[in-house]
Write an enzyme that holds these catalytic residues in place. Structure first.
Site, PDB file in Angstrom:
ATOM      1  N   HIS A   1       1.872   4.618  -2.774  1.00 41.03           N
ATOM      2  CA  HIS A   1       2.085   6.064  -2.602  1.00 41.03           C
ATOM      3  C   HIS A   1       3.492   6.468  -3.029  1.00 41.03           C
ATOM      4  O   HIS A   1       3.699   7.502  -3.676  1.00 41.03           O
ATOM      5  CB  HIS A   1       1.919   6.454  -1.124  1.00 41.03           C
ATOM      6  CG  HIS A   1       0.534   6.298  -0.597  1.00 41.03           C
ATOM      7  ND1 HIS A   1      -0.568   6.853  -1.204  1.00 41.03           N
ATOM      8  CD2 HIS A   1       0.070   5.663   0.518  1.00 41.03           C
ATOM      9  CE1 HIS A   1      -1.652   6.573  -0.492  1.00 41.03           C
ATOM     10  NE2 HIS A   1      -1.283   5.844   0.542  1.00 41.03           N
TER      11      HIS A   1
ATOM     12  N   HIS B   1       0.845  -1.205   0.000  1.00 46.55           N
ATOM     13  CA  HIS B   1       0.000   0.000   0.000  1.00 46.55           C
ATOM     14  C   HIS B   1       0.874   1.247   0.000  1.00 46.55           C
ATOM     15  O   HIS B   1       0.635   2.186  -0.771  1.00 46.55           O
ATOM     16  CB  HIS B   1      -0.902  -0.019   1.234  1.00 46.55           C
ATOM     17  CG  HIS B   1      -1.683   1.241   1.445  1.00 46.55           C
ATOM     18  ND1 HIS B   1      -3.025   1.359   1.153  1.00 46.55           N
ATOM     19  CD2 HIS B   1      -1.320   2.464   1.942  1.00 46.55           C
ATOM     20  CE1 HIS B   1      -3.443   2.583   1.427  1.00 46.55           C
ATOM     21  NE2 HIS B   1      -2.419   3.264   1.922  1.00 46.55           N
ATOM     22  N   GLU B   2       1.888   1.234   0.853  1.00 41.81           N
ATOM     23  CA  GLU B   2       2.787   2.388   0.910  1.00 41.81           C
ATOM     24  C   GLU B   2       3.618   2.518  -0.371  1.00 41.81           C
ATOM     25  O   GLU B   2       3.949   3.627  -0.794  1.00 41.81           O
ATOM     26  CB  GLU B   2       3.699   2.279   2.132  1.00 41.81           C
ATOM     27  CG  GLU B   2       2.969   2.252   3.465  1.00 41.81           C
ATOM     28  CD  GLU B   2       2.017   3.426   3.643  1.00 41.81           C
ATOM     29  OE1 GLU B   2       2.307   4.524   3.131  1.00 41.81           O
ATOM     30  OE2 GLU B   2       0.969   3.242   4.283  1.00 41.81           O
TER      31      GLU B   2
END
Length: 428
Positions: free
Chosen positions: A28, A24-25
């Site tokens: 980003h 998920h990170e």
């Protein structure tokens, strides 16, 4: 041996969830790097640093509490705007947070700060994380559907209820004087395959169930296939019963009731079936998310009063890991069923993370997206009216919202973790 295997699989599930959070990170981090935003940290977990390594301008590492993660991008808050008006408490709070962030910002970072990037780039950066969870969920669900299949209700009848039993009767058995179910009165038999309901051709059980529920107490005409022949059954009337809500099993609704249950079969599918399946899960997750505060409160009350946990209630990541370990070792399932169930739970957690992170409140990703969209709207209106560009939205002034949301998530997380440790959900 079974207990040890359950524990090991629960740990494995937890590690996989942490890997999904790290991805998920990454969702980003990668677009932030591509768009030239200065990113100083990439961490999995929160709290004290356990391990870290600096490469280039970014520090990568693990924190002591692996229940999340973050990418630190400089310039999330725009600089302070000069004003002659006295500063209120909200402005002073925003300025304190801003000053902490700007201690690390140098003149060389001009043009590389998050708030300086175009709105569309900021939206891509913030949606990158949830999109990664959505992609993981889709690939896992697709793999299950292609290689194993999912257990689905069919249109073949396997149980015909004899009578209408009140929802509050315990045990749920027929008693003298109970009326026959509409299915019994219509002459439905075990093994019948429903062909149509009130003239509508039936393609799957979900469609049939929705039609019966929407029928209320209206007339019902069933056509079934029996022993290779199409049989039109006598018209009856469905009855209104209190039934579990399809999207939120903890809630009940008043809906039409016929009185039969379907057979189940292992059905394989492809991308289209996977998307349809995920859409249903998405609607269910959104219903659960809307009732999340109330459901967590109920978990806390049940914990204090010693009541047994509701299997449809919320659980923490620790609880989900425990459930995954139990499912993967339960007797009566084939190895492929266990793997599919384990993987399906992992996919469901990722789908929920996608939906949850889109909530338009800081500090969630959806809050940053909402701020960027509001900024684009405000600037667009200013251009149409011939006004001066109002500049970036000062998200630092929304810190009270972030603190409230963060505090709520911390409290609910602790409640659920305590409940999962003291009074875990019992599936078997």
């Amino acid at each position: 041996m079974t207990l040890l295997l359950t524990i090991l699989l629960a740990i494995a599930f937890f590690v996989l969830i942490m890997a999904c959070i790290a991805l998920h990170e990454v969702g980003h981090f990668v677009p932030a790097k591509l768009f030239g935003v200065r990113t100083t940290q990439f961490f999995v977990g929160f709290g004290r640093t356990v391990w870290s390594r600096t490469k280039g301008e970014t520090e990568y590492g693990l924190k002591a509490f692996p229940l999340g993660g973050f990418v630190r991008m400089l310039g999330m808050f725009p600089p302070e705007r000069p004003s002659d008006r006295p500063k209120g408490w909200l402005t002073r709070m925003a300025d304190r947070a801003r000053s902490y962030e700007y201690e690390e910002i140098t003149p060389a970072d001009d043009g590389r700060l998050f708030h300086q990037k175009p709105v569309w780039q900021r939206i891509i950066i913030m949606l990158g994380g949830p999109t990664m969870n959505l992609l993981i969920a889709f690939l896992i669900f697709l793999g299950i559907n292609v290689f194993h299949g999912t257990w689905q209700s069919t249109t073949t009848i396997t149980v015909v209820n004899d009578c209408i039993i009140p929802a509050d009767r315990t045990p749920a058995t027929c008693q003298p004087g109970d009326p026959e179910t509409p299915a019994k009165r219509a002459g439905v038999q075990v093994g019948d395959r429903v062909v149509s309901f009130n003239g509508v051709t039936i393609n799957d059980w979900t469609q049939l169930g929705d039609l019966i529920r929407a029928n209320g107490a209206g007339p019902a005409r069933l056509v079934v296939e029996r022993d290779g022949k199409v049989v039109e059954l006598p018209e009856v009337a469905t009855v209104i019963q209190t039934l579990p809500d399809r999207l939120n099993p903890r809630a009940t609704v008043e809906a039409g009731f016929m009185g039969f249950s379907p057979d189940r079969a292992l059905i394989k599918g492809g991308p289209a079936e996977t998307v349809d399946q995920m859409w249903f899960y998405t609607r269910s997750s959104m219903a659960a998310l809307a009732a999340f505060p109330v459901n967590v409160w109920n978990v806390g009350v049940d914990l204090v009063t010693g009541q047994e946990r509701d299997v449809n209630g919320p659980i923490s990541i620790l609880g989900a890991s425990r459930v995954a370990g139990e499912i993967a070792t339960v007797e009566g399932l084939t190895t492929s069923d266990r793997i599919a169930s384990f993987a399906g739970l992992l996919a469901s957690v990722n789908l929920f993370l996608f939906i949850f992170n889109l909530v338009p409140l800081l500090p969630l990703d959806g809050g940053h997206v909402a701020g960027a969209l509001y900024e684009a709207l405000r600037r667009g209106v200013a251009r149409l009216r011939g006004k001066v560009d109002p500049g970036p939205v000062d998200t630092a002034k929304l810190l009270p919202v972030a603190y409230v949301v963060g505090g709520f998530l911390l409290v609910t997380g602790l409640v659920l973790i305590l409940a999962d440790l003291i009074s875990p959900v019992k599936l078997f």
